[in-house]
Design a protein around this motif. Structure first.
Motif, short mmCIF file in Angstrom:
data_model
loop_
_atom_site.label_atom_id
_atom_site.label_comp_id
_atom_site.label_asym_id
_atom_site.label_seq_id
_atom_site.Cartn_x
_atom_site.Cartn_y
_atom_site.Cartn_z
N GLN A 1 0.73 -1.09 0.19
CA GLN A 1 -0.01 0.07 -0.16
C GLN A 1 0.79 1.43 -0.02
OE1 GLN A 1 -3.37 0.20 -0.54
NE2 GLN A 1 -3.48 -2.00 -0.68
N SER B 1 1.84 5.56 -7.77
CA SER B 1 0.56 5.60 -8.67
C SER B 1 0.51 7.04 -9.51
CB SER B 1 -0.38 5.41 -7.82
OG SER B 1 -1.69 5.76 -8.78
N ALA B 2 0.58 7.14 -10.58
CA ALA B 2 0.40 8.34 -11.53
C ALA B 2 -0.76 8.66 -11.07
CB ALA B 2 0.44 7.83 -13.02
N ASP B 3 -1.78 8.26 -10.82
CA ASP B 3 -3.34 8.76 -10.44
C ASP B 3 -3.11 9.62 -9.24
OD1 ASP B 3 -4.56 7.84 -12.84
OD2 ASP B 3 -5.10 5.90 -11.95
N PHE B 4 -2.47 8.89 -8.24
CA PHE B 4 -2.39 9.82 -6.98
C PHE B 4 -1.41 11.03 -7.12
CE2 PHE B 4 -3.71 5.46 -4.97
CZ PHE B 4 -4.90 5.89 -4.57
N ARG B 5 -0.43 10.61 -7.84
CA ARG B 5 0.49 11.89 -8.18
C ARG B 5 -0.23 13.18 -8.62
NH1 ARG B 5 4.48 8.02 -9.53
NH2 ARG B 5 4.22 8.94 -11.57
N HIS C 1 3.91 1.49 -1.34
CA HIS C 1 4.44 1.55 -2.69
C HIS C 1 3.41 2.16 -3.45
CE1 HIS C 1 8.62 0.29 -2.33
NE2 HIS C 1 8.37 -0.84 -2.04
N LEU C 2 2.03 1.74 -3.65
CA LEU C 2 1.01 2.15 -4.45
C LEU C 2 0.93 3.67 -4.16
CD1 LEU C 2 -1.26 1.27 -6.27
CD2 LEU C 2 -2.73 0.90 -4.22
#
Length: 132
Positions: free
Chosen positions: A67, A74-78, A69-70
């Motif tokens: 979690q 994650s490009a979405d989170f960034r 690492h995710l």
């Protein structure tokens, strides 16, 4: 200490699967942090803790690593969220929201537990600790 405390509040202690200290030390290496002794002690004594409805109140080392690492990679989170580099997630509330410690200068602060709201990206101090 932890198993007695959890048994007192009705958690089935027979279901505990303790984590190996080597896995906990690996987490510290992977994320370049010093984890709180309270979290280490909890994981070594009882391992991950699930709630009545499957929420991961405290994850095991494998889920903690996955979690964190995710959330960082994650490009979405960034693109949608503030950085997660200052939080070290260790559990969830079963509704998409996560809980984690604040990271300051490479040390995970056991006295600062935050809830991350997955809908608003807000971070709320919960004034909770892992004191047994």
């Amino acid at each position: 200490m932890w198993s007695a405390l959890l048994q007192d509040v009705g958690v089935n202690v027979l279901a505990f699967v303790p984590e190996a200290m080597t896995d906990i030390l690996r987490l510290e290496q992977v994320f370049q942090v010093v984890l709180p002794d309270q979290l280490k002690d909890l994981l070594v004594e009882v391992g991950p803790i699930s709630g009545r409805y499957g929420e991961g109140i405290v994850w095991g080392t494998e889920e903690i690593e996955k979690q964190n690492h995710l959330m960082r990679a994650s490009a979405d989170f960034r693109s949608l969220s503030m950085s997660f580099e200052q939080l070290f997630f260790f559990g969830d509330l079963g509704n998409g929201n996560l809980v984690g410690f604040r990271i300051l200068q490479g040390e995970v602060d056991a006295l600062s537990v935050f809830k991350w709201d997955h809908e608003s990206d807000s971070r709320l101090s919960l004034y909770l600790t892992l004191e047994g």
